[in-house]
Design an enzyme around this catalytic site. Structure first.
Site, mmCIF file in Angstrom:
data_model
loop_
_atom_site.group_PDB
_atom_site.id
_atom_site.type_symbol
_atom_site.label_atom_id
_atom_site.label_comp_id
_atom_site.label_asym_id
_atom_site.label_seq_id
_atom_site.Cartn_x
_atom_site.Cartn_y
_atom_site.Cartn_z
ATOM 1 N N ASP A 1 116.911 64.987 -45.543
ATOM 2 C CA ASP A 1 116.183 63.836 -45.848
ATOM 3 C C ASP A 1 115.964 63.645 -47.331
ATOM 4 O O ASP A 1 115.535 62.585 -47.501
ATOM 5 C CB ASP A 1 114.903 63.745 -45.099
ATOM 6 C CG ASP A 1 113.934 64.987 -45.661
ATOM 7 O OD1 ASP A 1 114.185 65.536 -46.805
ATOM 8 O OD2 ASP A 1 112.813 65.061 -45.235
ATOM 9 N N MET B 1 114.295 69.476 -46.411
ATOM 10 C CA MET B 1 113.507 68.410 -45.792
ATOM 11 C C MET B 1 112.506 68.515 -46.789
ATOM 12 O O MET B 1 111.585 69.498 -46.851
ATOM 13 C CB MET B 1 112.850 69.059 -44.464
ATOM 14 C CG MET B 1 113.751 68.892 -43.165
ATOM 15 S SD MET B 1 112.755 69.259 -41.680
ATOM 16 C CE MET B 1 112.849 71.011 -41.914
ATOM 17 N N HIS B 2 111.954 67.395 -47.072
ATOM 18 C CA HIS B 2 110.644 67.084 -47.768
ATOM 19 C C HIS B 2 109.936 65.760 -47.742
ATOM 20 O O HIS B 2 108.889 65.674 -48.366
ATOM 21 C CB HIS B 2 110.567 67.337 -49.187
ATOM 22 C CG HIS B 2 111.588 66.164 -50.029
ATOM 23 N ND1 HIS B 2 113.042 66.073 -50.182
ATOM 24 C CD2 HIS B 2 110.976 65.288 -50.933
ATOM 25 C CE1 HIS B 2 113.099 65.254 -50.888
ATOM 26 N NE2 HIS B 2 112.162 64.350 -51.266
ATOM 27 N N ARG B 3 110.506 64.731 -47.186
ATOM 28 C CA ARG B 3 109.711 63.442 -46.885
ATOM 29 C C ARG B 3 108.606 63.645 -46.113
ATOM 30 O O ARG B 3 108.503 64.270 -45.054
ATOM 31 C CB ARG B 3 110.743 62.485 -46.098
ATOM 32 C CG ARG B 3 111.992 62.023 -46.823
ATOM 33 C CD ARG B 3 111.962 61.335 -47.712
ATOM 34 N NE ARG B 3 112.903 61.371 -48.714
ATOM 35 C CZ ARG B 3 112.882 61.126 -50.007
ATOM 36 N NH1 ARG B 3 111.987 61.018 -50.838
ATOM 37 N NH2 ARG B 3 114.313 61.057 -50.852
#
Ligand code: UD1
Ligand code: UDP
Length: 382
Positions: free
Chosen positions: A301, A218-220
């Site tokens: 994501d 996850m990094h959005r």
């Protein structure tokens, strides 16, 4: 001999650049001179250097060391430094990948100097301008002279925006060439797949067994910048891991790590550390490829990781409301769930029980890089 400046900056761009650099080295070395400029958007060793070394990307000729900042500050600093290099080096064309701020900065700087832009991974759209990537890719496509589109849905998007497909001659940024070529990331996944298999023992370090764990990234900003959203996501993954007795491997992007360390409650961090979720630093591409090949299911994501799940025939839970890779969802192997814990759980139950997922070829034949180099030579040759 044509001279091309490749501009990269973020992790996935270094990985993408390795595919074209490999094709140049193997088949086009006497015809294409590649100069590499690293903007410094990503700078941690695990987000940058590790990929140059492992994927055999030639060391950058220039590093702008721009680092992190707001969108405007980061992009502006890149533009100032890129303009100087473009003026001094006088390349025949600029080669850009994807949709990051490094892509945007280089596209605008080059277009104003009338240097032709080659955009690899063009045509991709999420139709949501709240995501900075959508703005970056729209602008880059509309300034480019050569646009290489990985998917048929991307070609359709370009047609809908008024682009003519497969134009052969007199190409300019007003009359660009748009070509369907397949995905250079598929080239990479095929190429490094064997190296990944040879590293299978590395799974022991993580205390997980092949086909008995889930992979999570996850990094959005929409998932991690608001700590309340991230907290709910982390709790949902702890719950799935506990209830299903399913270990997770979670290589954490530095953006996400900063929020976990500074804003997530002690209670959730404790639950995370007591769970079977292995929270680890970002891994190399070969390690990531191994994790993708050996996971039961992938939660992500990331644009790149959701496609790689498909390449390796893994079900994927996409932690977004929409994806620029809509064909993955249409294939039935990926589900869009956004950030709702309930939808994440339901998606897990549905996909993990499904034994007849189909993965028809959607991303080319693993030779997109050669196609791109051939086309570049045909068109940019002086
Ligand atoms: C960027 C891209 C995104 C891409 C992602 C790939 C833009 C607008 N976004 O997002 O499209 O999916 O890269 O990973 O270009 N940081 C570090 N060390 C690093 C790099 C970043 O600590 O080496 C931290 C900094 O706190 C920084 C934050 O991560 O502010 C975000 O980095 P940034 O490059 O701005 O955006 P990404 O989220 O990485
Ligand atoms: N990746 C990696 N190590 C990691 C996480 C991702 O090598 O710890 C690779 C992944 O396999 C994919 C690319 O990085 O090829 C995706 O990058 P990221 O998720 O940062 O960005 P996006 O694709 O969403 O732009």
């Amino acid at each position: 001999m044509i001279k091309i400046i490749t501009v990269i900056g973020a992790r996935p761009q270094i990985i993408k650049a390795s595919a074209i650099s490999r094709a140049i080295r193997n088949s086009f070395a006497s015809e294409i001179q590649e100069i590499i400029v690293h903007t410094g958007q990503h700078y941690d060793e695990t987000m940058s250097k590790v990929f140059f070394e492992e994927l055999n990307v030639p060391k950058e000729d220039f590093n702008l060391q721009v680092g992190s900042g707001s969108h405007a500050v980061q992009t502006a600093h890149m533009m100032i430094k890129l303009e100087e290099i473009f003026l001094t080096e006088k390349p025949h064309a600029i080669l850009l990948y994807g949709d990051t701020n490094s892509t945007l900065a280089a596209a605008v700087a080059a277009a104003k100097l009338h240097i032709p832009i080659i955009h690899v991974e063009g045509g991709v759209r999420s139709f949501n301008k709240k995501f900075p990537e959508e703005i970056n890719r729209l602008i880059c496509d509309h300034l480019s002279t050569l646009i290489f589109v990985p998917t048929l849905s991307g070609i359709e998007n370009m047609r809908n925006e008024g682009f003519k497909i497969d134009r052969k001659s007199q190409l300019t940024s007003d009359t660009p060439g748009v070509y369907h070529c397949g995905d250079i990331m598929y080239d990479n996944s095929l190429f490094f797949g064997e190296a990944a298999e040879r590293k299978i023992h590395w799974l022991n370090n993580l205390n997980v067994k092949a086909n008995e764990f889930a992979l999570l990234t996850m990094h959005r900003p929409s998932n991690v910048d608001d700590s309340r959203v991230l907290e709910e996501l982390l709790k949902a993954f702890v719950r799935i891991s506990d209830e299903q007795n399913l270990p997770f491997v979670f290589p954490v992007h530095p953006r996400t790590l900063k929020i976990i360390e500074s804003k997530i409650s002690l209670q959730t961090r404790t639950a995370l550390s007591k769970s079977k979720i292995r929270v680890i630093p970002p891994v190399s591409f070969v390690e990531m490829t191994l994790l993708e090949k050996k996971a039961n299911i992938i939660f992500t994501d990331s644009g790149g990781v959701q496609k790689e799940a498909y390449y390796f025939k893994k079900p994927c839970v996409i932690l977004l409301e929409e994806t620029p890779w809509q064909e993955l969802v249409e294939s039935g192997s990926a589900l869009l769930v956004g950030t709702s814990p309930e939808k994440i759980m339901n998606a897990y139950s549905y996909l993990s029980g499904k034994k007849d997922l189909q993965f028809p070829p959607l991303f080319g034949d693993g030779k997109a890089s050669e196609f791109i180099c051939d086309r570049i030579l045909e068109i940019v040759r002086v």
